[in-house]
Design a protein around this motif. Structure first.
Motif: not given
Length: 153
Positions: A31, A33, A147-153
């Protein structure tokens, strides 16, 4: 000497706090994050003192070697069961892994949940933590949702 399973007490809190940081460190590779430094996932005292949770420890010759909890949570309104037992803080010291201790914890937590009238148990595990997934599948769990995620940086 055998490894016994018992309910955690407030006297166990210092060791449980150490186990928590060991668990955090084991999960960091899965992880990106997670914040740096010390992380507190759970209110351990509340898990010990609440009637809605059961925090267990594994003890061998007076020393703690693992832990895990189940906590009764309200299910989403559209699900079959109104409540479920959430399983968490499943940790066994590395030198005691592969001895069936995780299964021992889960079995005891399942019994506690059934006595509380609960008919479903859920947990969260990192997709890449294949060892943990295999252990949970062995205990009767099956994958349900990713669960999925996407960084917006």
């Amino acid at each position: 000497m055998e490894v016994i399973t018992r309910s955690a007490t407030v006297a166990d809190l210092p060791v449980l706090a150490e186990f928590l940081q060991m668990l955090v460190e084991a999960e960091r590779p899965f992880d990106v994050t997670l914040q740096r430094g010390r992380i507190i996932y759970y209110d351990l005292r509340e898990l010990i003192e609440s009637d809605e949770s059961e925090l267990l420890v594994l003890e061998k010759e007076g020393a703690l070697v693992g832990c895990g909890y189940a906590k009764i949570l309200k299910a989403r309104a559209y699900l079959v069961y109104e409540q479920y037992a959430h399983l968490g803080f499943m940790f066994v010291l590395p030198e005691y892994r592969g001895m069936g201790l995780n299964q021992q914890l889960i079995s005891t937590l399942k019994q506690w949940a059934v006595l509380k009238g609960i008919r479903e148990m859920r947990l969260e595990v990192y997709e890449e933590n294949t060892g943990a997934i295999k252990a949970y599948e062995k205990a009767g769990f099956s994958k349900l949702l990713a669960t999925m995620r996407c960084s917006l940086d």
